[in-house]
Design a protein around this motif. Structure first.
Motif, mmCIF file in Angstrom:
data_model
loop_
_atom_site.group_PDB
_atom_site.id
_atom_site.type_symbol
_atom_site.label_atom_id
_atom_site.label_comp_id
_atom_site.label_asym_id
_atom_site.label_seq_id
_atom_site.Cartn_x
_atom_site.Cartn_y
_atom_site.Cartn_z
ATOM 1 N N VAL A 133 121.326 -12.374 27.632
ATOM 2 C CA VAL A 133 121.220 -13.603 27.614
ATOM 3 C C VAL A 133 122.663 -13.872 27.016
ATOM 4 O O VAL A 133 122.686 -13.953 26.207
ATOM 5 C CB VAL A 133 120.408 -14.395 27.502
ATOM 6 C CG1 VAL A 133 119.988 -15.935 27.551
ATOM 7 C CG2 VAL A 133 118.912 -13.922 28.658
ATOM 8 N N LYS A 134 123.360 -14.858 27.574
ATOM 9 C CA LYS A 134 124.977 -15.144 27.031
ATOM 10 C C LYS A 134 124.054 -16.206 25.692
ATOM 11 O O LYS A 134 123.474 -16.828 25.588
ATOM 12 C CB LYS A 134 125.757 -16.381 28.192
ATOM 13 C CG LYS A 134 126.633 -16.505 27.301
ATOM 14 C CD LYS A 134 127.732 -17.500 28.207
ATOM 15 C CE LYS A 134 128.976 -17.904 27.455
ATOM 16 N NZ LYS A 134 129.167 -18.889 28.465
ATOM 17 N N GLY A 135 124.622 -15.298 24.072
ATOM 18 C CA GLY A 135 124.351 -16.131 22.932
ATOM 19 C C GLY A 135 123.610 -15.736 22.481
ATOM 20 O O GLY A 135 122.946 -16.249 20.931
ATOM 21 N N VAL A 136 122.406 -14.713 22.797
ATOM 22 C CA VAL A 136 121.367 -14.528 22.428
ATOM 23 C C VAL A 136 122.083 -13.101 22.093
ATOM 24 O O VAL A 136 122.459 -12.233 22.896
ATOM 25 C CB VAL A 136 120.804 -14.277 22.931
ATOM 26 C CG1 VAL A 136 119.343 -13.622 22.574
ATOM 27 C CG2 VAL A 136 120.061 -15.063 23.172
ATOM 28 N N GLU A 137 121.873 -12.393 20.495
ATOM 29 C CA GLU A 137 122.147 -10.875 20.307
ATOM 30 C C GLU A 137 121.335 -10.093 20.590
ATOM 31 O O GLU A 137 119.510 -10.189 20.582
ATOM 32 C CB GLU A 137 122.146 -10.737 18.429
ATOM 33 C CG GLU A 137 122.303 -9.465 18.152
ATOM 34 C CD GLU A 137 124.412 -9.756 17.942
ATOM 35 O OE1 GLU A 137 124.390 -8.256 18.762
ATOM 36 O OE2 GLU A 137 124.860 -9.723 18.358
ATOM 37 N N GLY A 138 121.255 -9.190 21.733
ATOM 38 C CA GLY A 138 120.467 -7.993 21.650
ATOM 39 C C GLY A 138 118.891 -8.378 22.671
ATOM 40 O O GLY A 138 119.629 -9.447 24.182
ATOM 41 N N VAL A 139 118.561 -7.216 23.645
ATOM 42 C CA VAL A 139 117.786 -7.443 25.142
ATOM 43 C C VAL A 139 116.645 -8.599 24.451
ATOM 44 O O VAL A 139 116.073 -8.568 23.557
ATOM 45 C CB VAL A 139 117.531 -6.296 24.899
ATOM 46 C CG1 VAL A 139 116.141 -6.088 26.532
ATOM 47 C CG2 VAL A 139 118.072 -5.128 25.046
ATOM 48 N N VAL A 140 117.193 -9.551 25.453
ATOM 49 C CA VAL A 140 116.192 -10.669 25.689
ATOM 50 C C VAL A 140 114.205 -9.827 26.583
ATOM 51 O O VAL A 140 113.573 -10.663 26.354
ATOM 52 C CB VAL A 140 116.222 -11.304 26.135
ATOM 53 C CG1 VAL A 140 117.975 -11.978 24.649
ATOM 54 C CG2 VAL A 140 116.786 -11.845 27.296
ATOM 55 N N GLY A 141 114.699 -9.116 27.182
ATOM 56 C CA GLY A 141 113.672 -8.620 28.345
ATOM 57 C C GLY A 141 113.666 -7.769 28.752
ATOM 58 O O GLY A 141 114.768 -6.604 28.453
ATOM 59 N N ALA A 142 113.365 -7.262 29.281
ATOM 60 C CA ALA A 142 113.153 -6.626 30.555
ATOM 61 C C ALA A 142 112.584 -6.390 31.857
ATOM 62 O O ALA A 142 111.796 -6.372 32.636
ATOM 63 C CB ALA A 142 112.774 -4.524 30.084
ATOM 64 N N ILE A 143 113.552 -5.435 33.236
ATOM 65 C CA ILE A 143 112.686 -5.409 34.648
ATOM 66 C C ILE A 143 112.548 -3.872 34.629
ATOM 67 O O ILE A 143 113.101 -2.866 34.169
ATOM 68 C CB ILE A 143 114.059 -5.885 35.396
ATOM 69 C CG1 ILE A 143 114.674 -7.156 35.068
ATOM 70 C CG2 ILE A 143 113.509 -5.628 36.905
ATOM 71 C CD1 ILE A 143 115.663 -7.446 35.556
ATOM 72 N N VAL A 144 111.313 -3.776 34.698
ATOM 73 C CA VAL A 144 110.871 -2.369 34.982
ATOM 74 C C VAL A 144 110.499 -1.924 36.885
ATOM 75 O O VAL A 144 109.603 -2.931 37.046
ATOM 76 C CB VAL A 144 109.809 -1.996 33.852
ATOM 77 C CG1 VAL A 144 109.618 -0.542 33.853
ATOM 78 C CG2 VAL A 144 110.985 -2.443 32.726
ATOM 79 N N VAL A 145 110.378 -0.957 37.181
ATOM 80 C CA VAL A 145 109.956 -0.609 38.452
ATOM 81 C C VAL A 145 109.591 0.798 38.241
ATOM 82 O O VAL A 145 110.700 1.461 37.609
ATOM 83 C CB VAL A 145 110.953 -0.027 39.393
ATOM 84 C CG1 VAL A 145 110.647 0.321 40.770
ATOM 85 C CG2 VAL A 145 111.323 -1.795 40.006
ATOM 86 N N ALA A 146 108.386 1.089 38.603
ATOM 87 C CA ALA A 146 107.827 2.561 38.269
ATOM 88 C C ALA A 146 106.612 2.543 39.606
ATOM 89 O O ALA A 146 106.386 2.383 39.950
ATOM 90 C CB ALA A 146 106.905 2.744 36.760
ATOM 91 N N GLY A 147 106.799 4.208 40.049
ATOM 92 C CA GLY A 147 106.646 4.763 40.939
ATOM 93 C C GLY A 147 107.890 5.459 41.879
ATOM 94 O O GLY A 147 107.436 5.999 42.389
#
Length: 184
Positions: A133-147
């Motif tokens: 997210v713009k203006g936020v340091e680092g990762v704020v979340g994750a989108i994950v697909v498994a399988g």
């Protein structure tokens, strides 16, 4: 659709640029819902069984199988991929490419190897993607697909984010005066 996805880059610099290129103005449950449904519908269209999980760093925003047929191992994979994305700030495909898919090399590099079982907490198969997210340091979340195979899972997530960007570009929420999604 899955067969028509271009093979993702294996160049680490290109992957890092791609990840940062999908920086959101903000990221809410509304974003997760739309992206999750884009993923679910795309996977159902081609009869691909996968689990989709989208989260902020501290809460689940979307979690759904694309269709029946999932096994418990996919839930474990979701958590491992999510942990990898949140800890290293890169997609799991990036990490897979960085270590040539060698789990042991990855685990030893970071002091994670636990004997026979090895990687209990992290996974480097493609399918985990960082949310910035713009203006936020680092990762704020994750989108994950498994399988799915790692390269395909990565490609599906990237395609869904691109589709989301096209759908939402310039959209103004009735609740806000500002644009909902400026992915730049």
């Amino acid at each position: 659709m899955l067969d028509s996805l271009p093979s993702p880059s294996t160049d680490l610099d290109a992957l890092a640029r791609e990840e940062r290129g999908f920086t959101f103005a903000h990221f809410t449950c509304e974003h997760a819902w739309v992206i999750g449904n884009i993923l679910r519908n795309a996977l159902r269209t081609v009869d691909a069984c996968a689990i989709i999980h989208i989260s902020a760093s501290n809460q689940t925003l979307f979690h759904s199988p694309s269709m029946p047929g999932m096994v418990p191992d996919n839930e474990i994979s979701i958590q491992r991929k999510r942990s990898t994305v949140l800890r290293w700030g890169h997609s799991t495909w990036y990490m897979e490419c960085k270590f040539g898919g060698d789990d042991r090399k990855f685990a030893e590099e970071y002091g994670l190897w636990e004997g026979q079982g090895g990687r209990k907490e992290y996974e480097i198969r493609g399918g985990g993607y960082p949310v910035y997210v713009k203006g936020v340091e680092g990762v704020v979340g994750a989108i994950v697909v498994a399988g799915l195979d790692g390269d395909i899972a990565h490609g599906v997530v990237v395609k869904a984010i691109e589709e989301y960007k096209e759908l939402r570009d310039g959209y103004r929420s009735p609740m806000r005066g500002a644009s909902m999604t400026k992915l730049k």
